[in-house]
Design a protein around this motif. Structure first.
Motif, PDB file in Angstrom:
ATOM      1  N   VAL A   1       0.837  -1.202   0.000  1.00 28.14           N
ATOM      2  CA  VAL A   1       0.000   0.000   0.000  1.00 28.14           C
ATOM      3  C   VAL A   1       0.872   1.253   0.000  1.00 28.14           C
ATOM      4  CG1 VAL A   1      -1.699   1.324   1.329  1.00 28.14           C
ATOM      5  CG2 VAL A   1      -1.965  -1.151   1.069  1.00 28.14           C
ATOM      6  N   HIS A   2       1.887   1.280   0.819  1.00 22.43           N
ATOM      7  CA  HIS A   2       2.796   2.434   0.879  1.00 22.43           C
ATOM      8  C   HIS A   2       3.462   2.665  -0.478  1.00 22.43           C
ATOM      9  CE1 HIS A   2       5.815   5.219   2.376  1.00 22.43           C
ATOM     10  NE2 HIS A   2       6.710   4.496   1.734  1.00 22.43           N
ATOM     11  N   THR A   3       3.941   1.597  -1.103  1.00 22.49           N
ATOM     12  CA  THR A   3       4.632   1.714  -2.385  1.00 22.49           C
ATOM     13  C   THR A   3       3.687   2.200  -3.477  1.00 22.49           C
ATOM     14  OG1 THR A   3       6.127  -0.054  -1.715  1.00 22.49           O
ATOM     15  CG2 THR A   3       6.086   0.491  -4.048  1.00 22.49           C
ATOM     16  N   LEU A   4       2.479   1.643  -3.522  1.00 21.46           N
ATOM     17  CA  LEU A   4       1.512   2.060  -4.534  1.00 21.46           C
ATOM     18  C   LEU A   4       1.128   3.526  -4.344  1.00 21.46           C
ATOM     19  CD1 LEU A   4      -0.262   1.433  -6.939  1.00 21.46           C
ATOM     20  CD2 LEU A   4      -2.011   0.621  -5.344  1.00 21.46           C
ATOM     21  N   LEU A   5       0.856   3.932  -3.106  1.00 17.22           N
ATOM     22  CA  LEU A   5       0.503   5.333  -2.855  1.00 17.22           C
ATOM     23  C   LEU A   5       1.660   6.268  -3.190  1.00 17.22           C
ATOM     24  CD1 LEU A   5      -1.601   5.023   0.411  1.00 17.22           C
ATOM     25  CD2 LEU A   5      -2.425   5.469  -1.923  1.00 17.22           C
ATOM     26  N   ASN A   6       2.866   5.854  -2.916  1.00 19.08           N
ATOM     27  CA  ASN A   6       4.040   6.637  -3.295  1.00 19.08           C
ATOM     28  C   ASN A   6       4.088   6.826  -4.812  1.00 19.08           C
ATOM     29  OD1 ASN A   6       6.564   7.960  -2.632  1.00 19.08           O
ATOM     30  ND2 ASN A   6       7.577   6.169  -3.506  1.00 19.08           N
ATOM     31  N   SER A   7       3.786   5.761  -5.554  1.00 20.45           N
ATOM     32  CA  SER A   7       3.776   5.839  -7.023  1.00 20.45           C
ATOM     33  C   SER A   7       2.688   6.776  -7.513  1.00 20.45           C
ATOM     34  CB  SER A   7       3.573   4.449  -7.629  1.00 20.45           C
ATOM     35  OG  SER A   7       4.672   3.633  -7.353  1.00 20.45           O
ATOM     36  N   VAL A   8       1.518   6.709  -6.898  1.00 23.14           N
ATOM     37  CA  VAL A   8       0.423   7.609  -7.282  1.00 23.14           C
ATOM     38  C   VAL A   8       0.838   9.057  -7.021  1.00 23.14           C
ATOM     39  CG1 VAL A   8      -1.951   8.311  -6.748  1.00 23.14           C
ATOM     40  CG2 VAL A   8      -1.390   5.885  -6.974  1.00 23.14           C
ATOM     41  N   GLY A   9       1.536   9.289  -5.910  1.00 22.87           N
ATOM     42  CA  GLY A   9       2.050  10.626  -5.624  1.00 22.87           C
ATOM     43  C   GLY A   9       3.020  11.095  -6.693  1.00 22.87           C
ATOM     44  N   HIS A  10       3.887  10.208  -7.167  1.00 26.68           N
ATOM     45  CA  HIS A  10       4.810  10.558  -8.257  1.00 26.68           C
ATOM     46  C   HIS A  10       4.026  10.956  -9.505  1.00 26.68           C
ATOM     47  CE1 HIS A  10       8.680   9.595  -6.499  1.00 26.68           C
ATOM     48  NE2 HIS A  10       8.222   8.420  -6.089  1.00 26.68           N
ATOM     49  N   ILE A  11       3.028  10.165  -9.824  1.00 27.94           N
ATOM     50  CA  ILE A  11       2.222  10.430 -11.026  1.00 27.94           C
ATOM     51  C   ILE A  11       1.563  11.806 -10.921  1.00 27.94           C
ATOM     52  CG2 ILE A  11       0.139   9.688 -12.264  1.00 27.94           C
ATOM     53  CD1 ILE A  11       1.036   6.767 -11.530  1.00 27.94           C
ATOM     54  N   TRP A  12       0.998  12.125  -9.774  1.00 29.85           N
ATOM     55  CA  TRP A  12       0.367  13.425  -9.558  1.00 29.85           C
ATOM     56  C   TRP A  12       1.402  14.549  -9.673  1.00 29.85           C
ATOM     57  CZ3 TRP A  12       1.023  16.856  -5.369  1.00 29.85           C
ATOM     58  CH2 TRP A  12       0.144  17.929  -5.377  1.00 29.85           C
ATOM     59  N   ARG A  13       2.587  14.326  -9.088  1.00 33.76           N
ATOM     60  CA  ARG A  13       3.653  15.330  -9.127  1.00 33.76           C
ATOM     61  C   ARG A  13       4.112  15.599 -10.566  1.00 33.76           C
ATOM     62  NH1 ARG A  13       8.262  13.294  -6.027  1.00 33.76           N
ATOM     63  NH2 ARG A  13       9.154  12.825  -8.035  1.00 33.76           N
ATOM     64  N   TRP A  14       4.028  14.584 -11.436  1.00 33.28           N
ATOM     65  CA  TRP A  14       4.410  14.764 -12.834  1.00 33.28           C
ATOM     66  C   TRP A  14       3.387  15.610 -13.590  1.00 33.28           C
ATOM     67  CZ3 TRP A  14       4.904   8.815 -13.696  1.00 33.28           C
ATOM     68  CH2 TRP A  14       6.031   8.342 -12.989  1.00 33.28           C
ATOM     69  N   GLY A  15       2.252  15.877 -12.942  1.00 35.18           N
ATOM     70  CA  GLY A  15       1.216  16.661 -13.595  1.00 35.18           C
ATOM     71  C   GLY A  15       0.181  15.831 -14.308  1.00 35.18           C
ATOM     72  N   LEU A  16       0.205  14.527 -14.111  1.00 34.29           N
ATOM     73  CA  LEU A  16      -0.803  13.677 -14.731  1.00 34.29           C
ATOM     74  C   LEU A  16      -2.035  13.610 -13.837  1.00 34.29           C
ATOM     75  CD1 LEU A  16       1.565  10.829 -15.958  1.00 34.29           C
ATOM     76  CD2 LEU A  16       0.614  12.703 -17.294  1.00 34.29           C
ATOM     77  N   LYS A  17      -3.167  13.378 -14.441  1.00 31.32           N
ATOM     78  CA  LYS A  17      -4.436  13.352 -13.723  1.00 31.32           C
ATOM     79  C   LYS A  17      -4.543  12.098 -12.871  1.00 31.32           C
ATOM     80  CE  LYS A  17      -9.346  13.900 -14.514  1.00 31.32           C
ATOM     81  NZ  LYS A  17     -10.392  14.074 -15.518  1.00 31.32           N
ATOM     82  N   VAL A  18      -4.966  12.270 -11.628  1.00 30.44           N
ATOM     83  CA  VAL A  18      -5.176  11.157 -10.715  1.00 30.44           C
ATOM     84  C   VAL A  18      -6.630  11.178 -10.253  1.00 30.44           C
ATOM     85  CG1 VAL A  18      -4.570  10.191  -8.453  1.00 30.44           C
ATOM     86  CG2 VAL A  18      -2.778  11.140  -9.918  1.00 30.44           C
ATOM     87  N   ASP A  19      -7.293  10.057 -10.306  1.00 30.60           N
ATOM     88  CA  ASP A  19      -8.666   9.915  -9.825  1.00 30.60           C
ATOM     89  C   ASP A  19      -8.602   9.699  -8.315  1.00 30.60           C
ATOM     90  OD1 ASP A  19     -11.261   9.233  -9.182  1.00 30.60           O
ATOM     91  OD2 ASP A  19     -11.470   7.731 -10.772  1.00 30.60           O
ATOM     92  N   TRP A  20      -8.542  10.801  -7.549  1.00 31.81           N
ATOM     93  CA  TRP A  20      -8.334  10.713  -6.116  1.00 31.81           C
ATOM     94  C   TRP A  20      -9.428   9.944  -5.389  1.00 31.81           C
ATOM     95  CZ3 TRP A  20      -3.674  10.943  -4.613  1.00 31.81           C
ATOM     96  CH2 TRP A  20      -2.757  11.753  -5.266  1.00 31.81           C
ATOM     97  N   PRO A  21     -10.726  10.103  -5.730  1.00 30.72           N
ATOM     98  CA  PRO A  21     -11.748   9.281  -5.046  1.00 30.72           C
ATOM     99  C   PRO A  21     -11.511   7.776  -5.224  1.00 30.72           C
ATOM    100  CG  PRO A  21     -12.790  11.120  -6.159  1.00 30.72           C
ATOM    101  CD  PRO A  21     -11.344  11.107  -6.594  1.00 30.72           C
ATOM    102  N   ALA A  22     -11.022   7.379  -6.400  1.00 30.22           N
ATOM    103  CA  ALA A  22     -10.736   5.965  -6.646  1.00 30.22           C
ATOM    104  C   ALA A  22      -9.548   5.510  -5.796  1.00 30.22           C
ATOM    105  CB  ALA A  22     -10.463   5.708  -8.117  1.00 30.22           C
ATOM    106  N   VAL A  23      -8.562   6.402  -5.645  1.00 31.10           N
ATOM    107  CA  VAL A  23      -7.393   6.067  -4.830  1.00 31.10           C
ATOM    108  C   VAL A  23      -7.823   5.880  -3.391  1.00 31.10           C
ATOM    109  CG1 VAL A  23      -5.170   6.898  -3.955  1.00 31.10           C
ATOM    110  CG2 VAL A  23      -5.754   7.213  -6.363  1.00 31.10           C
TER     111      VAL A  23
END
Length: 184
Positions: A162-184
């Motif tokens: 869970v920590h690793t996946l959330l860290n990756s999602v944070g990277h994706i968001w930081r790159w400026g890509l769209k993240v579906d936060w409610p799904a996360v």
């Protein structure tokens, strides 16, 4: 199999090493070799001590002639699968280029088992502005090969999932890509 920090052209098929094959080209100086344990051990024993190399813990010599006995059975099993057009764009490990209908062809997957993985070509294909890469696999080995494109791994060996996946999602968001936060 072994990962070796050498260019593909330096892996020679000679009588000394039997029928050693390049199973994957991961970068300009990063390959995976495949063969019998004896062939791999003999080859690794000839390397200069400065060449990074490590045996891979695998059950078979994948992407080599050693997969040929299972190809017909695998092709038969694929007849039971219904293939559909991918929803997302993909890159082929067999050609190194964009997927254009190949993933719907059972024969593609048979070729994939036997063919050299052209990951270095995938890196080139995926290295375009506005692109990020999320590696889905047991560890972040391949995402480290991206030098001109942001890449992150969804899983890391011996780290909480869970920590690793959330860290990756944070990277994706930081790159400026769209993240579906409610799904996360």
């Amino acid at each position: 199999m072994a990962a070796v920090a050498l260019p593909p052209h330096q892996i020679q098929q000679t009588e000394e090493f039997g029928n050693l094959e390049v199973a994957a080209v991961n970068g300009p100086a990063s390959v995976v070799i495949s063969g019998t344990q004896e062939e791999v051990d003999t080859f690794l024993g000839t390397l200069d001590s400065e060449v990074r190399a490590r045996r891979l813990r695998v059950s078979h010599a994948f992407h080599s002639r050693w997969t040929e006995p299972v190809l017909a059975q695998f092709a038969e099993a694929l007849q039971e699968i219904t293939f559909r057009e991918p929803v997302l764009a993909g890159v082929s490990n067999v050609t190194g280029g964009p997927v254009d209908g190949q993933w719907n062809d059972p024969e593609y997957w048979v070729r994939h088992i036997r063919s050299t993985v052209l990951f270095a070509d995938n890196v080139t294909t995926l290295s375009t502005p506005g692109t990020g890469v999320l590696e889905l696999g047991p560890d972040g080995v391949l995402s480290a090969l991206f030098t001109n494109t942001p890449a992150t791994a969804a899983m890391r060996r011996e780290r909480p999932e869970v920590h690793t996946l959330l860290n990756s999602v944070g990277h994706i968001w930081r790159w400026g890509l769209k993240v579906d936060w409610p799904a996360v």
